[in-house]
Scaffold this motif. Structure first.
Motif: not given
Length: 142
Positions: A77-82
């Motif tokens: 997956t493409k992991l986006s850390l917010l």
């Protein structure tokens, strides 16, 4: 045939999750699931196999660091850390093609850059700039 984009949001903040879901809905993401605990997040991640995973680093009850490592190591997956500000994970994980950091508040433009990179405003500007440079060079030698 175009594959369906699936998103998993991992956060213990209900309001934040709902706002993120609304923005993703505006970007026509058909499948958006949410998890509010580590155990639920891992189960859903491996079941759903999301195209994009958004992990709220500001979560108070979720062990985000270990969860981020597992998700990043899977490369599925493409992991986006917010996060609200610079976070220690930025130095541990670093930005890559599969991991990105998004500073809150989240905007539809920031989300679009992640889920539709080919339609990204920043990418379109870069492409237009490149075309202008190429045309200028071609005209210089004519």
């Amino acid at each position: 045939m175009k594959s369906t984009k699936k998103v998993l949001i991992i956060s213990d903040n209900v309001r934040f999750t709902e706002e993120l879901k609304q923005l993703l809905n505006k970007l026509d993401i058909p499948v958006v699931m949410e998890a509010n605990s580590d155990k639920k997040a891992l189960g859903m991640f491996f079941t759903l196999n999301p195209t994009f995973t958004f992990l709220d680093l500001n979560s108070e009850t979720i062990r985000t660091e270990s969860l981020a490592k597992v998700i990043q190591d899977s490369e599925a997956t493409k992991l986006s850390l917010l996060c609200k500000k610079n976070h220690k994970l930025e130095w541990l994980l670093g930005e890559s093609e599969k991991v990105c950091f998004i500073k809150t508040p989240i905007t539809i433009t920031k989300l679009n850059d992640v889920v539709n990179p080919h339609l990204s405003f920043a990418n379109l500007l870069d492409e237009a700039s490149s075309l202008l440079r190429r045309e200028t060079k071609e005209q210089e030698f004519s």
